[in-house]
Design a protein around this motif. Structure first.
Motif, mmCIF file in Angstrom:
data_model
loop_
_atom_site.group_PDB
_atom_site.id
_atom_site.type_symbol
_atom_site.label_atom_id
_atom_site.label_comp_id
_atom_site.label_asym_id
_atom_site.label_seq_id
_atom_site.Cartn_x
_atom_site.Cartn_y
_atom_site.Cartn_z
ATOM 1 N N GLN A 50 -61.733 -34.161 -77.730
ATOM 2 C CA GLN A 50 -62.374 -34.946 -76.678
ATOM 3 C C GLN A 50 -63.474 -34.151 -76.000
ATOM 4 O O GLN A 50 -64.538 -34.698 -75.693
ATOM 5 N N VAL A 51 -63.244 -32.854 -75.793
ATOM 6 C CA VAL A 51 -64.286 -32.002 -75.210
ATOM 7 C C VAL A 51 -65.483 -31.925 -76.155
ATOM 8 O O VAL A 51 -66.638 -32.086 -75.750
ATOM 9 N N LEU A 52 -65.212 -31.713 -77.447
ATOM 10 C CA LEU A 52 -66.299 -31.598 -78.430
ATOM 11 C C LEU A 52 -67.093 -32.900 -78.577
ATOM 12 O O LEU A 52 -68.289 -32.871 -78.865
ATOM 13 N N LEU A 53 -66.428 -34.039 -78.382
ATOM 14 C CA LEU A 53 -67.072 -35.337 -78.608
ATOM 15 C C LEU A 53 -67.641 -35.966 -77.339
ATOM 16 O O LEU A 53 -68.172 -37.073 -77.398
ATOM 17 N N THR A 54 -67.573 -35.272 -76.214
ATOM 18 C CA THR A 54 -68.007 -35.833 -74.935
ATOM 19 C C THR A 54 -69.393 -36.467 -74.999
ATOM 20 O O THR A 54 -69.610 -37.551 -74.497
ATOM 21 N N SER A 55 -70.329 -35.810 -75.629
ATOM 22 C CA SER A 55 -71.703 -36.325 -75.673
ATOM 23 C C SER A 55 -72.044 -36.951 -77.023
ATOM 24 O O SER A 55 -73.207 -37.029 -77.390
ATOM 25 N N THR A 56 -71.027 -37.416 -77.740
ATOM 26 C CA THR A 56 -71.251 -38.020 -79.054
ATOM 27 C C THR A 56 -70.984 -39.508 -78.982
ATOM 28 O O THR A 56 -69.831 -39.938 -79.001
ATOM 29 N N PRO A 57 -72.046 -40.324 -78.917
ATOM 30 C CA PRO A 57 -71.825 -41.769 -78.875
ATOM 31 C C PRO A 57 -71.190 -42.253 -80.180
ATOM 32 O O PRO A 57 -71.496 -41.754 -81.260
ATOM 33 N N GLY A 58 -70.279 -43.202 -80.057
ATOM 34 C CA GLY A 58 -69.673 -43.792 -81.238
ATOM 35 C C GLY A 58 -68.516 -43.011 -81.810
ATOM 36 O O GLY A 58 -67.996 -43.360 -82.862
ATOM 37 N N ALA A 59 -68.079 -41.936 -81.142
ATOM 38 C CA ALA A 59 -66.948 -41.148 -81.631
ATOM 39 C C ALA A 59 -65.961 -40.912 -80.495
ATOM 40 O O ALA A 59 -66.363 -40.671 -79.358
ATOM 41 N N ALA A 60 -64.675 -41.016 -80.813
ATOM 42 C CA ALA A 60 -63.630 -40.800 -79.820
ATOM 43 C C ALA A 60 -62.440 -40.144 -80.500
ATOM 44 O O ALA A 60 -62.277 -40.232 -81.720
ATOM 45 N N ALA A 61 -61.603 -39.486 -79.707
ATOM 46 C CA ALA A 61 -60.373 -38.881 -80.210
ATOM 47 C C ALA A 61 -59.213 -39.410 -79.391
ATOM 48 O O ALA A 61 -59.294 -39.468 -78.160
ATOM 49 N N VAL A 62 -58.155 -39.833 -80.070
ATOM 50 C CA VAL A 62 -56.976 -40.352 -79.391
ATOM 51 C C VAL A 62 -55.728 -39.684 -79.950
ATOM 52 O O VAL A 62 -55.705 -39.245 -81.101
ATOM 53 N N GLU A 63 -54.704 -39.623 -79.118
ATOM 54 C CA GLU A 63 -53.436 -39.037 -79.537
ATOM 55 C C GLU A 63 -52.498 -40.141 -80.015
ATOM 56 O O GLU A 63 -52.236 -41.105 -79.298
ATOM 57 N N ALA A 64 -52.015 -40.008 -81.228
ATOM 58 C CA ALA A 64 -51.027 -40.922 -81.793
ATOM 59 C C ALA A 64 -50.350 -40.205 -82.943
ATOM 60 O O ALA A 64 -50.859 -39.223 -83.468
ATOM 61 N N ASP A 65 -49.202 -40.729 -83.350
ATOM 62 C CA ASP A 65 -48.414 -40.099 -84.396
ATOM 63 C C ASP A 65 -48.198 -41.085 -85.528
ATOM 64 O O ASP A 65 -47.747 -42.209 -85.305
ATOM 65 N N LEU A 66 -48.528 -40.681 -86.742
ATOM 66 C CA LEU A 66 -48.351 -41.527 -87.918
ATOM 67 C C LEU A 66 -46.902 -41.959 -88.063
ATOM 68 O O LEU A 66 -46.616 -43.066 -88.495
ATOM 69 N N ALA A 67 -45.962 -41.100 -87.671
ATOM 70 C CA ALA A 67 -44.540 -41.420 -87.779
ATOM 71 C C ALA A 67 -44.091 -42.415 -86.722
ATOM 72 O O ALA A 67 -43.066 -43.057 -86.867
ATOM 73 N N ASP A 68 -44.873 -42.571 -85.663
ATOM 74 C CA ASP A 68 -44.520 -43.474 -84.573
ATOM 75 C C ASP A 68 -45.791 -44.124 -84.046
ATOM 76 O O ASP A 68 -46.269 -43.802 -82.962
#
Length: 183
Positions: free
Chosen positions: A114-132
């Motif tokens: 999220q820090v790395l993508l702060t100034s990147t339009p069209g990109a986001a990072a989210v927390e989720a788990d493939l197992a859940d």
């Protein structure tokens, strides 16, 4: 950050996503990550080449999907941190209006992303788990710009190896059910 707030990007000890970045020669890693990469390399001398080939494959696949297949929405599951030749960079070279959501279950990786993508339009990072996987309400970050019938791509290159065995068959059934629902 204030003295009473916790640093969301812990630097003590290695982190698998940052070790991968170190193996690729990236800049988003710390001494502990580089040391872990060197230790792995002593045991598996071809690990850097394997990481590089994996990244090249990802780039070629995304380049094809964004450039020739017209895909504009990417969901990168188990993404680790955006590093060299990442999905949003490669896709936006082909189509500037591309949207990318990076998904990882490691809160340190997500915070760093999220820090790395702060100034990147069209990109986001989210927390989720493939197992859940999250229920439908938790998927809004990936859908906010996608209209009905919008084609998208899901990348999940190395996740089954990191998924505990007890979750593998359930994740495979959920993935198959998702494919069947889209047909």
């Amino acid at each position: 950050m204030g003295a009473d707030s916790a640093d969301p990007v812990r630097v003590e000890g290695p982190n698998v996503a940052r070790v991968y970045d170190a193996l690729l020669g990236g800049a988003h890693n710390f001494p502990a990550d580089r040391e872990a990469a060197a230790n792995i390399e002593r045991t598996a001398p071809s690990i850097r080449e394997g990481a590089r080939v994996n990244r090249l494959f990802l780039g070629e696949a995304v380049r094809f999907l964004a450039g020739q297949a017209g895909i504009r929405h990417f969901l990168d599951i188990g993404s680790g941190m955006p590093t060299m030749g990442n999905v949003h960079e490669v896709a936006s070279e082909q189509a500037p209006n591309t949207r990318v959501v990076y998904v990882d279950n490691d809160p340190v990786v997500v915070a760093h992303s999220q820090v790395l993508l702060t100034s990147t339009p069209g990109a986001a990072a989210v927390e989720a788990d493939l197992a859940d996987p999250p229920d439908d309400s938790g998927r809004s970050a990936g859908r906010r710009d996608a209209g009905p019938g919008t084609a998208g791509s899901v990348t999940a290159r190395r996740d089954p190896a990191f998924l505990p065995r007890r979750h593998r068959s359930a994740a495979a059934r959920r993935a198959a059910a998702g494919r069947a629902a889209r047909r």
